[in-house]
Write a protein that holds these residues in place. Structure first.
Motif, PDB file in Angstrom:
ATOM      1  N   LEU A 130     -71.147  82.559  12.536  1.00 20.99           N
ATOM      2  CA  LEU A 130     -71.658  83.197  13.225  1.00 20.99           C
ATOM      3  C   LEU A 130     -71.242  84.298  13.111  1.00 20.99           C
ATOM      4  CD1 LEU A 130     -71.116  80.638  16.303  1.00 20.99           C
ATOM      5  CD2 LEU A 130     -73.112  81.406  15.709  1.00 20.99           C
ATOM      6  N   LEU A 131     -69.815  84.842  12.932  1.00 21.48           N
ATOM      7  CA  LEU A 131     -69.468  86.677  12.330  1.00 21.48           C
ATOM      8  C   LEU A 131     -70.197  86.843  11.115  1.00 21.48           C
ATOM      9  CD1 LEU A 131     -65.570  85.845  12.679  1.00 21.48           C
ATOM     10  CD2 LEU A 131     -66.654  86.965  14.368  1.00 21.48           C
ATOM     11  N   PHE A 178     -66.754  79.680  16.499  1.00 25.08           N
ATOM     12  CA  PHE A 178     -67.259  79.974  18.069  1.00 25.08           C
ATOM     13  C   PHE A 178     -67.523  81.671  18.142  1.00 25.08           C
ATOM     14  CE2 PHE A 178     -62.986  80.460  18.152  1.00 25.08           C
ATOM     15  CZ  PHE A 178     -62.506  81.962  18.451  1.00 25.08           C
ATOM     16  N   LEU A 179     -68.540  81.814  19.647  1.00 29.63           N
ATOM     17  CA  LEU A 179     -68.421  83.130  19.342  1.00 29.63           C
ATOM     18  C   LEU A 179     -68.640  83.413  20.805  1.00 29.63           C
ATOM     19  CD1 LEU A 179     -69.528  85.980  17.271  1.00 29.63           C
ATOM     20  CD2 LEU A 179     -71.188  85.306  18.321  1.00 29.63           C
ATOM     21  N   VAL A 180     -67.336  84.612  21.282  1.00 28.26           N
ATOM     22  CA  VAL A 180     -67.704  84.413  22.917  1.00 28.26           C
ATOM     23  C   VAL A 180     -68.645  85.697  23.099  1.00 28.26           C
ATOM     24  CG1 VAL A 180     -66.445  84.959  24.892  1.00 28.26           C
ATOM     25  CG2 VAL A 180     -65.014  83.628  23.294  1.00 28.26           C
ATOM     26  N   ILE A 181     -69.236  85.629  24.232  1.00 26.21           N
ATOM     27  CA  ILE A 181     -70.400  86.949  24.114  1.00 26.21           C
ATOM     28  C   ILE A 181     -70.058  87.617  25.851  1.00 26.21           C
ATOM     29  CG2 ILE A 181     -72.211  87.983  23.753  1.00 26.21           C
ATOM     30  CD1 ILE A 181     -73.334  85.832  22.060  1.00 26.21           C
ATOM     31  N   ARG A 182     -69.496  88.316  25.932  1.00 32.06           N
ATOM     32  CA  ARG A 182     -70.024  88.224  26.841  1.00 32.06           C
ATOM     33  C   ARG A 182     -70.050  90.202  27.608  1.00 32.06           C
ATOM     34  NH1 ARG A 182     -68.039  84.119  28.436  1.00 32.06           N
ATOM     35  NH2 ARG A 182     -65.945  83.177  28.502  1.00 32.06           N
ATOM     36  N   VAL A 220     -69.174  90.912  21.497  1.00 37.33           N
ATOM     37  CA  VAL A 220     -69.702  90.219  20.715  1.00 37.33           C
ATOM     38  C   VAL A 220     -67.320  89.934  19.937  1.00 37.33           C
ATOM     39  CG1 VAL A 220     -70.457  89.222  19.259  1.00 37.33           C
ATOM     40  CG2 VAL A 220     -71.878  90.942  20.845  1.00 37.33           C
ATOM     41  N   SER A 221     -67.221  88.830  20.306  1.00 38.52           N
ATOM     42  CA  SER A 221     -65.773  89.042  19.841  1.00 38.52           C
ATOM     43  C   SER A 221     -66.131  88.487  18.425  1.00 38.52           C
ATOM     44  CB  SER A 221     -65.325  87.413  20.492  1.00 38.52           C
ATOM     45  OG  SER A 221     -65.995  86.689  19.827  1.00 38.52           O
ATOM     46  N   ARG A 232     -51.157  83.631  22.959  1.00 41.37           N
ATOM     47  CA  ARG A 232     -52.182  82.907  22.206  1.00 41.37           C
ATOM     48  C   ARG A 232     -53.349  83.113  21.314  1.00 41.37           C
ATOM     49  NH1 ARG A 232     -52.778  77.318  22.014  1.00 41.37           N
ATOM     50  NH2 ARG A 232     -54.346  76.980  20.075  1.00 41.37           N
ATOM     51  N   THR A 233     -53.474  82.792  20.495  1.00 40.54           N
ATOM     52  CA  THR A 233     -54.925  83.216  19.899  1.00 40.54           C
ATOM     53  C   THR A 233     -55.520  82.593  18.897  1.00 40.54           C
ATOM     54  OG1 THR A 233     -53.685  83.894  17.610  1.00 40.54           O
ATOM     55  CG2 THR A 233     -53.844  86.406  19.662  1.00 40.54           C
ATOM     56  N   TRP A 234     -57.079  82.731  19.025  1.00 42.89           N
ATOM     57  CA  TRP A 234     -58.047  81.960  17.954  1.00 42.89           C
ATOM     58  C   TRP A 234     -59.032  83.323  17.504  1.00 42.89           C
ATOM     59  CZ3 TRP A 234     -56.544  81.731  22.960  1.00 42.89           C
ATOM     60  CH2 TRP A 234     -55.851  80.058  23.369  1.00 42.89           C
ATOM     61  N   GLY A 235     -60.031  82.077  16.307  1.00 49.21           N
ATOM     62  CA  GLY A 235     -60.229  82.767  15.515  1.00 49.21           C
ATOM     63  C   GLY A 235     -60.918  81.389  15.047  1.00 49.21           C
ATOM     64  N   SER A 236     -62.291  81.565  14.234  1.00 52.17           N
ATOM     65  CA  SER A 236     -63.095  80.780  13.948  1.00 52.17           C
ATOM     66  C   SER A 236     -62.665  80.762  12.263  1.00 52.17           C
ATOM     67  CB  SER A 236     -64.310  81.020  13.748  1.00 52.17           C
ATOM     68  OG  SER A 236     -65.101  81.141  14.855  1.00 52.17           O
ATOM     69  N   THR A 237     -63.043  79.451  11.886  1.00 47.75           N
ATOM     70  CA  THR A 237     -62.559  79.284  10.057  1.00 47.75           C
ATOM     71  C   THR A 237     -63.908  79.086   9.522  1.00 47.75           C
ATOM     72  OG1 THR A 237     -62.575  76.790  10.438  1.00 47.75           O
ATOM     73  CG2 THR A 237     -59.839  78.560  10.111  1.00 47.75           C
ATOM     74  N   ASP A 238     -64.411  78.958   9.746  1.00 46.19           N
ATOM     75  CA  ASP A 238     -66.226  78.963   9.426  1.00 46.19           C
ATOM     76  C   ASP A 238     -66.425  80.321   9.924  1.00 46.19           C
ATOM     77  OD1 ASP A 238     -69.204  78.744   9.384  1.00 46.19           O
ATOM     78  OD2 ASP A 238     -68.312  77.185   9.462  1.00 46.19           O
ATOM     79  N   LYS A 239     -67.115  80.732   9.224  1.00 52.62           N
ATOM     80  CA  LYS A 239     -67.206  82.360   9.466  1.00 52.62           C
ATOM     81  C   LYS A 239     -69.215  82.441   9.348  1.00 52.62           C
ATOM     82  CE  LYS A 239     -63.276  83.741   8.784  1.00 52.62           C
ATOM     83  NZ  LYS A 239     -62.817  83.891  10.237  1.00 52.62           N
TER      84      LYS A 239
END
Length: 733
Positions: free
Chosen positions: A566-567, A697-701, A526-527, A557-564
């Motif tokens: 899901l985290l 967003f959330l990345v689940i692999r 989970v990202s 290049r990086t990405w992260g959620s500003t809305d926390k």
């Protein structure tokens, strides 16, 4: 036979029985001091040893046969000698089980052929020697004979029995036994010698122990319990206390029956007696049993023996090799056509592209069309326009719901209530996600020109959700544009979506020594950022070697959620699982429910056997060596670990083919950036989400390989594991 080989006969006594060993030996292996006779003429290449007081141990035979021989004295009316014969066989290395069975069956057929049946012992042994000369697979034969007393009526003659021996190593590694036919039976009797944990699986498909398999475990939990499982390492369906059921010193007899879709197991060789396990298989888990596999565990090695009665038809069965080969070839083409349509979904493909990429010759077009029509009858594909085909979800692959093929998406009355969107890229991922959605309906906007779209609307917990799938028809830049457009379209149609979850497969980042850092196949990543300022997703665009051999520069290049939101939910689940490792994890039951739903013939969402999770390390010279997975210090490893089940890891998800597929760059980049898994360059999708104003967003692999999620064997199960974790997160929101 090899020109450098001879066939050597050695005679001796064993337990007061006459024993004759016939074996093919290299000339430098033969001790000429022991040779009594060198044959010539039609028997050239056969040597006879002097009678031996004892014969050296050559190990356990790999197959054997038993039969009764009746020798009648032509000068007497009543004198009949009855001899019980046992033929034991050893084979050349590398020969398969079916080849071995065919070889020793044909050997026996020719040996006792009525046309050339020897009239006495000497003729019988001569014929056995000549047949061994002809064989390319049989390396050694032993004939042991003992005289039996008493007469048997003709209608009670003991049958000819064929015994197949299987050796299993001290690891959970199944040995398939194709030479034991089960498709026309409903029971088996067998014997096994092992310290404990003898595994026997009854399967629908040879080589597939996950999709349709019943697993019986004899002597589990250090030889104290026995189980019936639904699939290899699957959920327990029947359980019994069976202390000291197996023995490593002696064979124990057992039987197993599956008559009437009831799996039952008992002690002894008589079916129906001393039963200790029983499971009535529910209708949705029933299938026809076609093959058999056995295994043992780390407790010790095992030896299994299965007996079959040979009938006349077994000696005259001809294998139509050309027809079988052609059938297998078309099965492969059918799977290729289905795979192409799955990748393109929701886009349809023209038939000329399908045939071209499936390597179908023009002369075979009619056969290929018939095959597509057959897939359509099964509901797997549909011809949406003349010559254009699209993959369809069947009710056997996902629970029944309303699916509408539309030219344009209709007005969705409750679309403003949809706050969560789930995006997938593979057909297996879409099936797995949809299996987690309740009260669903699907709209498939299928166009032969322009962009096709698919949206499944429904409910997870108290939340209204929508799921979609990206088309993988394009490659390179075209595929990236399709991903970006898909994100833009999704956020444009469902403009109240606030949280986006990317669910699918990826490649695990293992650790060869530290279990706490080790990610393996079937696990889920989970990202989450490694620290407060870290990113959830990182893409490597370019790699430059630093002069002087000091390492590499990575252009990222990086990405992260500003809305926390899901985290925070993810962190809550993580704390619950790691603080109570003995309790059920929220995704465990969801995985099992998903497997029950996703039961289609063309898809397998069961977990592959653990021995197929092979870990390799690249050495300094570039060679690769297989190594053991690191083990936890305690049973649960301190972080909710359960053997053979999904473990969730938290860290950055990375991408970039340059770093994902080069082992030394892969490890270095992962260590520097806290990467726990790599995927197939979905940065364009994240750019589309970012451009659409999404800030949660959330990345689940789910991990299906140790690369970037491209290998297929673990892919369905990994997709299901990721979907189950997704549902656990959404339900907790």
């Amino acid at each position: 036979m090899d020109s450098n080989e001879e066939v050597v006969l050695t005679a001796s006594k064993r337990n007061c029985h006459a024993v004759m060993r016939l074996e093919r030996l290299k000339r430098d292996q033969i001790n000429m001091m022991n040779i009594h006779h060198v044959a010539g003429g039609p028997y050239k290449g056969i040597l006879i040893n002097k009678i031996a007081d004892d014969m050296n141990n050559v190990g356990v035979p790999e197959a054997r046969m038993e039969f009764m021989a009746y020798l009648h004295n032509r000068d007497s009316v009543t004198d009949t000698v009855k001899d019980q014969w046992e033929l034991k066989f050893w084979f050349e290395g590398g020969s398969g089980g079916l080849s071995r069975k065919k070889a020793f069956t044909e050997y026996f057929q020719e040996l006792v052929s009525a046309k050339n049946l020897p009239k006495n012992y000497i003729g019988f042994i001569k014929r056995a020697l000549v047949l061994l000369q002809k064989s390319r697979i049989i390396r050694r034969v032993e004939l042991e004979v003992q005289e039996r007393e008493g007469l048997f009526p003709d209608n009670e003659l003991p049958p000819i029995k064929s015994f197949v021996t299987v050796f299993t190593p001290d690891s959970y590694c199944y040995q398939h036994v194709p030479e034991v036919a089960v498709s026309n039976k409903n029971f088996l009797t067998f014997k096994v010698r092992a310290a404990g944990e003898g595994y026997l699986s009854l399967c629908a498909v040879y080589g597939d122990l996950e999709r349709k398999t019943y697993e019986v475990v004899l002597g589990a939990e250090e030889n104290t319990q026995s189980l019936i499982r639904d699939s290899s390492m699957g959920p327990v369906k029947a359980h019994a206390q069976t202390v000291n059921l197996l023995s490593e010193d002696e064979f124990r007899f057992f039987w197993i029956s599956w008559e009437g879709h009831v799996i039952s197991v008992g002690r002894g060789a008589k079916v129906g007696m001393q039963e200790f396990l029983r499971w009535r298989v529910p209708p949705n888990r029933q299938f026809h049993i076609n093959c058999l596999a056995v295994s043992t565990s780390r407790l010790g090695k095992g030896r299994w023996e299965f007996a079959e009665v040979l009938e006349e038809k077994d000696f005259h069965r001809e294998v139509r090799r050309s027809k079988v080969k052609l059938s297998l070839l078309w099965m492969a083409k059918k799977q290729r056509m289905l795979q192409l349509l799955e990748d393109a979904y929701p886009d349809p493909l023209p038939v000329n592209i399908i045939f071209k990429k499936s390597v179908v010759k023009q002369s075979d077009n009619i056969t290929a069309i018939v095959m597509l029509k057959d897939l359509q009858k099964k509901g797997l594909v549909r011809e949406v326009e003349t010559g254009f085909w699209v993959r369809m979800q069947t009710w056997a692959e996902v629970s029944p719901h309303d699916v509408q093929l539309v030219k344009e998406l209709p007005l969705v009355a409750d679309k403003d209530n949809i706050k969560v969107a789930i995006i997938t890229a593979l057909f297996e991922e879409k099936l797995a996600v949809d299996a987690m959605i309740d009260n669903k309906r699907t709209y498939l906007k299928c166009k032969t020109e322009g962009e096709s779209e698919v949206y499944t609307l429904g409910q997870i917990g108290k939340h209204q959700v929508v799921s979609t799938k990206l088309s993988r028809k394009g490659t390179g830049e075209d595929a990236e544009i399709a991903s970006e457009n898909a994100a833009t379209n999704l956020l444009g149609i469902f403009n109240q979506v606030r949280h986006v979850i990317l669910v699918g497969v990826g490649g695990a980042v293992p650790h060869h020594t530290d279990f706490s850092q080790h990610v393996r196949l079937g696990d889920v990543v989970v990202s989450t950022p490694v620290d407060s300022g870290g990113s959830q997703y990182i893409y490597c665009q370019k790699v430059e070697k630093i002069p002087g051999g000091l390492g590499y520069n990575y252009n990222t290049r990086t990405w992260g959620s500003t809305d926390k939101t899901l985290l925070k939910v993810t962190q809550s689940i993580r704390h619950q699982v790691e603080s109570r490792p003995y309790s059920d994890r929220p995704w465990d039951g969801l995985v099992e429910e998903g497997k029950d739903t996703l039961r289609g013939d063309e898809s397998s969402f069961h977990r592959p056997p653990m021995q197929r999770d092979r870990l390799y390390m690249t050495q300094a010279d570039g060679s690769m060596v297989q190594c053991e997975h690191p083990r936890p210090r305690s049973m649960y490893g301190g972080r909710g670990f359960k053997e053979g089940q999904v473990t969730v890891h938290y860290g950055t998800v990375g991408s970039g083919r340059i770093v994902a597929r080069a082992d030394h760059l892969r490890r270095n980049f992962a260590q520097l950036n806290g990467v726990k898994a790599y995927d197939r360059d979905y940065f364009a999708l994240l750019e589309g989400l970012e451009g659409g104003g999404n800030d949660s967003f959330l990345v689940i692999r789910g991990c299906c390989d140790y690369s970037d999620g491209t290998k297929k064997e673990w892919r369905p199960y990994a997709a299901l594991a990721a979907a189950a974790v997704m549902k656990a997160v959404v339900t907790r929101m």
